[in-house]
Enzyme design. Structure first.
Site, PDB file in Angstrom:
ATOM      1  N   CYS A   1     -26.052 -27.804  29.499  1.00  0.00           N
ATOM      2  CA  CYS A   1     -26.560 -27.997  28.198  1.00  0.00           C
ATOM      3  C   CYS A   1     -25.257 -28.950  27.982  1.00  0.00           C
ATOM      4  CB  CYS A   1     -26.859 -27.168  27.284  1.00  0.00           C
ATOM      5  SG  CYS A   1     -27.539 -27.691  25.803  1.00  0.00           S
TER       6      CYS A   1
ATOM      7  N   GLU B   1     -30.422 -27.176  20.860  1.00  0.00           N
ATOM      8  CA  GLU B   1     -29.677 -26.704  19.492  1.00  0.00           C
ATOM      9  C   GLU B   1     -30.623 -26.491  18.233  1.00  0.00           C
ATOM     10  OE1 GLU B   1     -27.332 -29.261  22.289  1.00  0.00           O
ATOM     11  OE2 GLU B   1     -29.258 -29.412  21.699  1.00  0.00           O
TER      12      GLU B   1
ATOM     13  N   ASP C   1     -28.883  -8.707  11.123  1.00  0.00           N
ATOM     14  CA  ASP C   1     -27.447  -8.152  10.892  1.00  0.00           C
ATOM     15  C   ASP C   1     -27.245  -7.420   9.432  1.00  0.00           C
ATOM     16  OD1 ASP C   1     -24.722  -7.286  11.464  1.00  0.00           O
ATOM     17  OD2 ASP C   1     -23.821  -9.352  10.214  1.00  0.00           O
TER      18      ASP C   1
END
Length: 148
Positions: free
Chosen positions: A59, A101, A115
């Protein structure tokens, strides 16, 4: 290679318990305003999207013109869903697409939510991460679910 204006939109959905969603929507999770931080993660999302070439083999690094990350209650798109829907739009003018992306930005935004909420809901899960739309470039436009 010829440069072209390219815009993909990737999305994903985060499922959580109704009580966890209530904490997120009220901005009262122990670690703070989850969506506010995830929006700040827009900055992290930008940074991560720019580092996609470091994460994925083959990439290439691209000059990104714009990255936007948006959140909404998953129930707005899927009645009965308990969670958060995330979409990332990335733009570039270049010789290659930027779908990776956009997908990376969505994943990082959703992982940020995990998280911040894992202490109250370890059963949360990420679903349906995909490219919704892609415009520009040699192959033209793509819209998920559209005929053709």
């Amino acid at each position: 290679m010829i440069s072209a204006h390219r815009i993909p939109i990737a999305s994903g959905r985060f499922e959580m318990l109704p009580a966890t969603l209530a904490l997120v929507e009220a901005g009262t999770a122990k670690k703070g305003d989850v969506l506010g931080i995830a929006r700040i993660d827009d900055i992290d999302g930008i940074m991560v999207a720019k580092k996609t070439n470091d994460l994925l083999p083959l990439c290439r690094e691209l000059a990104l013109a714009r990255i936007a990350i948006e959140f909404e209650a998953a129930s707005a798109r899927q009645p009965g869903a308990t969670g958060i829907f995330c979409a990332a739009t990335v733009e570039t003018v270049g010789p290659t697409g930027v779908e990776m992306e956009a997908l990376t930005a969505v994943q990082v935004a959703l992982l940020t939510i995990y998280d911040m909420c894992k202490a109250v809901d370890r059963g949360m899960s990420i679903h349906d991460v995909r490219v919704l739309e892609k415009h520009g470039g040699k192959s033209g436009s793509f819209v998920a679910g559209a005929a053709g």
